[in-house]
Enzyme design. Sequence first.
Site, PDB file in Angstrom:
ATOM      1  N   CYS A  99      -3.298   1.263   6.658  1.00  0.00           N
ATOM      2  CA  CYS A  99      -3.491   0.788   8.043  1.00  0.00           C
ATOM      3  C   CYS A  99      -4.141   1.879   8.855  1.00  0.00           C
ATOM      4  O   CYS A  99      -4.753   1.607   9.883  1.00  0.00           O
ATOM      5  CB  CYS A  99      -2.185   0.447   8.737  1.00  0.00           C
ATOM      6  N   ASN A 128       0.806  -1.233   0.000  1.00  0.00           N
ATOM      7  CA  ASN A 128       0.000   0.000   0.000  1.00  0.00           C
ATOM      8  C   ASN A 128       0.833   1.275   0.000  1.00  0.00           C
ATOM      9  O   ASN A 128       0.407   2.300  -0.500  1.00  0.00           O
ATOM     10  CB  ASN A 128      -1.007  -0.009   1.156  1.00  0.00           C
ATOM     11  N   GLU A 179       4.381  -3.891  12.439  1.00  0.00           N
ATOM     12  CA  GLU A 179       3.470  -2.780  12.171  1.00  0.00           C
ATOM     13  C   GLU A 179       2.251  -3.392  11.503  1.00  0.00           C
ATOM     14  O   GLU A 179       2.335  -3.824  10.364  1.00  0.00           O
ATOM     15  CB  GLU A 179       4.202  -1.859  11.185  1.00  0.00           C
ATOM     16  N   GLU A 203       8.168   2.996  13.925  1.00  0.00           N
ATOM     17  CA  GLU A 203       9.042   3.400  12.830  1.00  0.00           C
ATOM     18  C   GLU A 203       8.826   4.874  12.553  1.00  0.00           C
ATOM     19  O   GLU A 203       7.936   5.497  13.125  1.00  0.00           O
ATOM     20  CB  GLU A 203       8.892   2.541  11.584  1.00  0.00           C
TER      21      GLU A 203
HETATM   22  C1  UN1 Z   1       0.047   2.763   6.210  1.00  0.00           C
HETATM   23  O1  UN1 Z   1      -1.160   2.893   6.121  1.00  0.00           O
HETATM   24  O2  UN1 Z   1       0.554   1.638   6.233  1.00  0.00           O
HETATM   25  O3  UN1 Z   1      -0.258   8.322   7.968  1.00  0.00           O
HETATM   26  C2  UN1 Z   1       0.984   3.911   6.245  1.00  0.00           C
HETATM   27  C3  UN1 Z   1      -0.520   7.885   6.844  1.00  0.00           C
HETATM   28  C4  UN1 Z   1       0.604   7.680   5.875  1.00  0.00           C
HETATM   29  C5  UN1 Z   1       1.239   6.356   6.083  1.00  0.00           C
HETATM   30  C6  UN1 Z   1       0.293   5.221   6.127  1.00  0.00           C
HETATM   31  N1  UN1 Z   1       1.585   8.726   6.036  1.00  0.00           N
HETATM   32  O4  UN1 Z   1      -1.651   7.625   6.502  1.00  0.00           O
END
Ligand code: UN1
Length: 500
Positions: free
Chosen positions: A287, A155, A253, A467
Amino acid sequence: MTSHAPVFKNYINGEWVPAQSGQLVENRNPADNTDLIGLFAASGEADVKAAVDAAAQAFKKWRLVPAPQRGEILYRAGQILKERKEQYAAAMTREMGKVLKEARGDVQEAIDIAFLMAGEGRRLFGQTTPSELPNKFAMSMRCPVGVCGFITPWNFPMAIPAWKSMAALICGNTIVIKPATDTPHSTLHFAEALRDAGLPPGVFNVVTGSGSRVGTPLINDARVKVISFTGSTDVGRRINEACASTFKHVHLEMGGKNPIIVMDDANIDLAVDGAIWGAFGTTGQRCTASSRLIVHKKAAAEFTRKLAERASELKVGNGLIESNEMGPAINEAQMKTVLDYIEIGKSEGATLLTGGERLTGPGHKNGWFIAPAVFADGHRNMRIAREEIFGAVTLVIPVDSLEEAIDVANDSEYGLSSAIFTQDINRAFVAMRDLEAGIFYVNLPTIGAETHLPFGGWKQTGNGHREAGLAALDVFSEWKSVYVDYSGRIQKAQIDIPQD
Ligand code: UN1
């Protein structure tokens, strides 16, 4: 298989090399599956071994390169990524499907972390501290851990490899990365930028292929000292178990079910804008996606009506067309998972207000497109309120108070991101204090973390590490506490108490 399709290789010890078995796997555009991006190395254990050999060998020298010099290479990589941003973003949209604006943002996150960690080359602070004894000096310093194995998701196909890599490299580690099978191209572009920046051979290696044939041998190799993984909680759990017996550093993560609380005093139009971006940005495949909208009953009717209206107007299509606002699901299996969840939501009694069907008309033929779905009348016990869907689906859950909203928000096995829309500073601070999540926003949705703050989640989203930000350095370094005695005798700590 098309014979003229470009063939991509692994990047091992500074060379582009095919999988030792010679096997290849197709990579297709999710917006148009007749578009073959290329054939990528379908690697196996022998390729992983070669990459770990190279990384272990390169570690011997890289760990001794002064950190400011390592930082200069990262800085150059950041500049190169900046120069190639447009090219790499377009390739990412073609490979992953996210709209071009967001693909540029993905490359930008790689640039941001490159510059952050480049600067860290002149810091990497430890502590100096007084000793309890005279004529004795005490300090602590960071040391590299060794070869790091990365397993990264599709993603954020450049940002996430970059978050992990830049932090690991500045600390003096070397890397073998297995990118997601759906997005190897973006990681190879990242490797190309590092190579062109002057990173020595063997310091960063890419082995493409499946989780079972590449990920598993990487995890099991005793020479790999750190595993950093971003992906599902189920896979993370298996990785954690596999690494337990050797006590590898494991950084995980994982999933999210991120709530936005919308209070009755909120600016509703702002909250709707936020929910649209948070729920449907990257087709909901973050995520951090805003997949639960916990709305005060006094605001629910207006909020839900406006949200559904806006969602139904979103332009869904090929991300390379600038006017499109949302791209496809990453692949057919993910699309089917999302369609299944739409059925589950309906059968659980949530009201589907808009979307949720596969789009097959003009501009959508041969792609994995779904119309963005908004469910109303949600309840915290529904599966669509509890399980991570990873698609363009969101759910409105009505509540009576801030207390209830926080209780519903925290009633989740995940704890990545969270948000509140309110104009009441007291409510904002209560939510800031009480929401169980690693990230919290006021008057913004749950997505959009910046790279200089720690990124990661509580509960089953993570395993206590972070991270990005300087917190990432803790994953990729060991502390060494150093005592130097210049008294000329053996002074015993805790026993020889200096007398006054
Ligand atoms: C992810 O969804 O795995 O804060 C990372 C955010 C992005 C990173 C997402 N800068 O939504």
